[in-house]
Write a protein that holds these residues in place. Structure first.
Motif, PDB file in Angstrom:
ATOM      1  N   MET A 290       0.803  -1.169   0.000  1.00 43.08           N
ATOM      2  CA  MET A 290       0.000   0.000   0.000  1.00 43.08           C
ATOM      3  C   MET A 290       0.867   1.263   0.000  1.00 43.08           C
ATOM      4  SD  MET A 290      -3.172   0.720   0.322  1.00 43.08           S
ATOM      5  CE  MET A 290      -4.517   1.300   1.187  1.00 43.08           C
ATOM      6  N   ASN A 291       1.939   1.220   0.768  1.00 44.22           N
ATOM      7  CA  ASN A 291       2.847   2.364   0.801  1.00 44.22           C
ATOM      8  C   ASN A 291       3.468   2.613  -0.571  1.00 44.22           C
ATOM      9  OD1 ASN A 291       2.405   2.963   3.456  1.00 44.22           O
ATOM     10  ND2 ASN A 291       4.110   1.734   4.230  1.00 44.22           N
ATOM     11  N   GLU A 292       3.685   1.538  -1.280  1.00 43.00           N
ATOM     12  CA  GLU A 292       4.252   1.668  -2.623  1.00 43.00           C
ATOM     13  C   GLU A 292       3.273   2.389  -3.549  1.00 43.00           C
ATOM     14  OE1 GLU A 292       5.695  -1.968  -4.274  1.00 43.00           O
ATOM     15  OE2 GLU A 292       6.761  -2.470  -2.428  1.00 43.00           O
ATOM     16  N   ILE A 293       2.016   2.058  -3.406  1.00 43.71           N
ATOM     17  CA  ILE A 293       0.989   2.686  -4.247  1.00 43.71           C
ATOM     18  C   ILE A 293       0.903   4.174  -3.908  1.00 43.71           C
ATOM     19  CG2 ILE A 293      -1.483   2.781  -4.736  1.00 43.71           C
ATOM     20  CD1 ILE A 293      -1.555  -0.250  -4.296  1.00 43.71           C
ATOM     21  N   ILE A 294       0.892   4.507  -2.628  1.00 43.36           N
ATOM     22  CA  ILE A 294       0.832   5.910  -2.206  1.00 43.36           C
ATOM     23  C   ILE A 294       2.080   6.644  -2.680  1.00 43.36           C
ATOM     24  CG2 ILE A 294       0.834   7.466  -0.213  1.00 43.36           C
ATOM     25  CD1 ILE A 294      -0.923   5.403   1.223  1.00 43.36           C
ATOM     26  N   ALA A 295       3.245   6.014  -2.537  1.00 46.66           N
ATOM     27  CA  ALA A 295       4.490   6.628  -2.998  1.00 46.66           C
ATOM     28  C   ALA A 295       4.452   6.820  -4.502  1.00 46.66           C
ATOM     29  CB  ALA A 295       5.677   5.768  -2.587  1.00 46.66           C
ATOM     30  N   SER A 296       3.888   5.849  -5.213  1.00 46.21           N
ATOM     31  CA  SER A 296       3.787   5.945  -6.666  1.00 46.21           C
ATOM     32  C   SER A 296       2.845   7.085  -7.066  1.00 46.21           C
ATOM     33  CB  SER A 296       3.279   4.609  -7.222  1.00 46.21           C
ATOM     34  OG  SER A 296       3.061   4.710  -8.599  1.00 46.21           O
ATOM     35  N   ILE A 297       1.738   7.211  -6.338  1.00 45.25           N
ATOM     36  CA  ILE A 297       0.786   8.285  -6.629  1.00 45.25           C
ATOM     37  C   ILE A 297       1.424   9.650  -6.336  1.00 45.25           C
ATOM     38  CG2 ILE A 297      -1.394   9.356  -5.894  1.00 45.25           C
ATOM     39  CD1 ILE A 297      -2.466   6.482  -5.475  1.00 45.25           C
ATOM     40  N   LEU A 298       2.110   9.765  -5.196  1.00 43.46           N
ATOM     41  CA  LEU A 298       2.773  11.014  -4.845  1.00 43.46           C
ATOM     42  C   LEU A 298       3.852  11.368  -5.870  1.00 43.46           C
ATOM     43  CD1 LEU A 298       3.098  10.674  -0.959  1.00 43.46           C
ATOM     44  CD2 LEU A 298       1.543  12.160  -2.239  1.00 43.46           C
ATOM     45  N   ASP A 299       4.584  10.360  -6.302  1.00 42.97           N
ATOM     46  CA  ASP A 299       5.618  10.573  -7.321  1.00 42.97           C
ATOM     47  C   ASP A 299       4.981  11.050  -8.628  1.00 42.97           C
ATOM     48  OD1 ASP A 299       8.341  10.468  -8.228  1.00 42.97           O
ATOM     49  OD2 ASP A 299       7.777   8.668  -9.375  1.00 42.97           O
ATOM     50  N   ALA A 300       3.879  10.432  -8.997  1.00 40.57           N
ATOM     51  CA  ALA A 300       3.177  10.822 -10.228  1.00 40.57           C
ATOM     52  C   ALA A 300       2.650  12.254 -10.115  1.00 40.57           C
ATOM     53  CB  ALA A 300       2.037   9.853 -10.513  1.00 40.57           C
ATOM     54  N   GLU A 301       2.121  12.604  -8.941  1.00 41.46           N
ATOM     55  CA  GLU A 301       1.630  13.969  -8.735  1.00 41.46           C
ATOM     56  C   GLU A 301       2.770  14.976  -8.825  1.00 41.46           C
ATOM     57  OE1 GLU A 301      -0.376  13.939  -4.959  1.00 41.46           O
ATOM     58  OE2 GLU A 301      -2.259  13.225  -5.832  1.00 41.46           O
ATOM     59  N   GLN A 302       3.906  14.611  -8.229  1.00 42.19           N
ATOM     60  CA  GLN A 302       5.069  15.502  -8.277  1.00 42.19           C
ATOM     61  C   GLN A 302       5.541  15.676  -9.714  1.00 42.19           C
ATOM     62  OE1 GLN A 302       8.400  14.190  -5.936  1.00 42.19           O
ATOM     63  NE2 GLN A 302       9.501  16.133  -6.193  1.00 42.19           N
TER      64      GLN A 302
END
Length: 102
Positions: free
Chosen positions: A1-13
């Protein structure tokens, strides 16, 4: 789940960076277009001024030629009148002298 959140945050950035870069690129393109437009406008104005000055000079030359032609024509006509009058002056002067002297 943390990977998904990190991936989403990275995509937003990354999306934010893309938007920021696009905005900056857009500003540079607009500035460049404005500068080129101003140069083109200034060049067109300069060319127009040159053509205008040239047209004025051409018109002045033509007017001067026409003026000279009219003056020459007037001088020639004045000479004709003077010659015609000179012949008559001599004739009438002789008539007056004859009338006076008898």
């Amino acid at each position: 789940m943390n990977e998904i959140i990190a991936s989403i945050l990275d995509a937003e950035q990354k999306a934010e960076e893309i938007v920021k870069n696009s905005t900056e690129t857009s500003k540079h393109i607009k500035q460049s277009a404005d500068e080129k437009g101003e140069k083109i406008k200034n060049g067109a104005v300069a060319v127009f001024k040159l053509h205008r000055a040239s047209s004025i000079k051409d018109a002045e030359k033509l007017a001067s030629k026409e003026y000279d032609a009219i003056i020459d024509e007037g001088k020639a006509r004045a000479e004709e009148i003077n010659k015609a009058a000179a012949d008559k002056i001599d004739f009438y002067a002789e008539q007056i002298v004859k009338d006076i002297t008898g």
